[in-house]
Design a protein around this motif. Sequence first.
Motif, short mmCIF file in Angstrom:
data_model
loop_
_atom_site.label_atom_id
_atom_site.label_comp_id
_atom_site.label_asym_id
_atom_site.label_seq_id
_atom_site.Cartn_x
_atom_site.Cartn_y
_atom_site.Cartn_z
N GLU A 140 0.85 -1.17 0.00
CA GLU A 140 0.00 0.00 0.00
C GLU A 140 0.89 1.23 0.00
O GLU A 140 2.04 1.19 0.42
N TRP A 141 0.34 2.34 -0.48
CA TRP A 141 1.14 3.57 -0.50
C TRP A 141 1.61 3.91 0.91
O TRP A 141 0.83 3.95 1.85
N LEU A 142 2.91 4.11 1.04
CA LEU A 142 3.61 4.41 2.30
C LEU A 142 3.63 3.24 3.27
O LEU A 142 4.20 3.35 4.36
N GLY A 143 3.02 2.11 2.88
CA GLY A 143 3.05 0.96 3.77
C GLY A 143 4.43 0.34 3.90
O GLY A 143 4.70 -0.42 4.83
N PHE A 144 5.33 0.68 2.99
CA PHE A 144 6.68 0.13 2.99
C PHE A 144 7.59 0.82 3.98
O PHE A 144 8.66 0.31 4.32
N LEU A 145 7.22 2.03 4.43
CA LEU A 145 8.16 2.83 5.21
C LEU A 145 8.58 2.11 6.49
O LEU A 145 7.74 1.55 7.20
N PRO A 146 9.90 2.11 6.78
CA PRO A 146 10.37 1.41 7.97
C PRO A 146 9.86 2.06 9.25
O PRO A 146 9.61 3.28 9.29
N SER A 147 9.72 1.26 10.28
CA SER A 147 9.23 1.73 11.56
C SER A 147 10.14 2.83 12.11
O SER A 147 11.37 2.68 12.12
N GLY A 148 9.54 3.92 12.52
CA GLY A 148 10.30 5.02 13.13
C GLY A 148 10.83 6.03 12.13
O GLY A 148 11.40 7.06 12.53
N PHE A 149 10.64 5.78 10.83
CA PHE A 149 11.22 6.68 9.81
C PHE A 149 10.59 8.07 9.87
O PHE A 149 11.29 9.08 9.98
N ILE A 150 9.26 8.13 9.79
CA ILE A 150 8.57 9.43 9.79
C ILE A 150 8.90 10.21 11.06
O ILE A 150 9.16 11.42 11.02
N GLU A 151 8.91 9.50 12.20
CA GLU A 151 9.17 10.16 13.48
C GLU A 151 10.58 10.75 13.53
O GLU A 151 10.83 11.74 14.23
N SER A 152 11.52 10.14 12.77
CA SER A 152 12.91 10.60 12.84
C SER A 152 13.15 11.88 12.04
O SER A 152 14.21 12.51 12.19
N LEU A 153 12.19 12.25 11.19
CA LEU A 153 12.44 13.34 10.25
C LEU A 153 12.32 14.73 10.87
O LEU A 153 12.99 15.66 10.44
N GLY A 154 11.44 14.88 11.84
CA GLY A 154 11.25 16.20 12.42
C GLY A 154 10.75 17.22 11.39
O GLY A 154 11.13 18.40 11.43
#
Length: 460
Positions: free
Chosen positions: A312-326
């Motif tokens: 699914e769209w964005l379903g591939f993103l690794p755990s914690g990735f979005i949170e790490s971006l700030g």
Amino acid sequence: MEERKGQRLVLFPVPLQGHINPMLELAHLLYSRGFSITIIQSDYNSINPSKYPDFTFHSIFCGLCKSDFEDLSTLLMLLNTRTVEEPFRECLAKLLRDSSESEEPIACLISDALYYFTQSVASSLQLPRFALRTGGSSSTLAYAAFPSLKEKGYLPTPGSQFHLEEAVLELPPLRVKDLPLTNSNPDKFYEVICSFINEVMASSGLIFNSIEELESPALEKLRQQLSIPIFPIGPLHKYFPSESASSDSLVAPDETCISWLDRQEPNSVVYVSFGSLATIAETELSEIAWGLANSEHLFLWVVRDGMINGSEWLGFLPSGFIESLGGRGHIVKWAPQLQVLAHPAVGAFWTHSGWNSTMESICEGVPMICMPRLVDQMVNARYVSHVWKIGFLLEKGLERREIEKTIRKLMEWNEGKEIRERSTILKEKAKLCLRQGGSSYRSLEALVTRIISTRDKSSN
């Protein structure tokens, strides 16, 4: 806008995004030079005629489906089978019959060079045919050398011995690994390429979306080898920027990325987009994600639906990735690429090295990080990194530490500063070639003259 010439041109684009856009841009350009335009198109990935009221459209049923586009060699063969040829022949013959009674006779056919069957159809109907090559002349030169390369053992065949790092002496600075090949059905691909080159040689001329100053050695060699007129009239998207910006995108762009870019500092954002066809393994996407995050640079990332098989769209993103971006990243399904590359906030373009993307980046003076996936992208990337020296090639594959290092090198180091300076110089050359007296301006004048004179000869 020039006065109408009383002649009509028939254009026939391959139904892929990277082929449709240059053909439409060429249509606008030739319309501005006084020709009337008719476009024959496949019913698959068809253009919306309502967006182009100045052109006449005819749709033909080609029997193509989404699965046909999953294997390049098979697709290229399908595009040149009777399934496409017969409806095209019928449509073109009818247009010619109708035009014989009109005040606008058809002057010529301009088809995508990959539709090599169109040469024999045009010849049988006594109609001149020009080929539009939507790739670069450097990759076309490599394709023209395929028979010689195969004979000398550069092309992989069963039992052949070759080294990927070995230089191809006939095509500097290419190595074996840079040759425009495909991993699937290599024999079929070789057959298609040889047919495409042979039929181009029988055409009335070859049109390139390129610049003489950019690819002059390859263009000169092609003129000698093909013995037909060659017209480098690019960059096509820069003749009429308003039409190009609203080109017939097969995916609706997400305009929120422009407002996001508006809030960023100049040259601070890495734009990441791998084109409309590339598929990437989930493990590769994970390395890309962490490479971007660890670089600590702002990024705009295009993640298409279907780019990662089975996710699914964005379903591939690794755990914690979005949170790490700030908040340092912005992810969209599709972006208005011409607007993005022209935006002052964009300081680098991580690209699959398709020819359209390469030309668009050059025209805006944006340095590149190259991640070629197949065929001519390999050649384009090598030229970016080792001939024009306006970017880096990810030689060691997709590994997060290498990605982080490459981004930092381009955005922070002196080497990146030198690349940016060369990119600016090349941008200026791309701008000058379109002005009166420039190389592309002169080549366009020659093309218009050739179209008119070729039709006049065939009518006698």
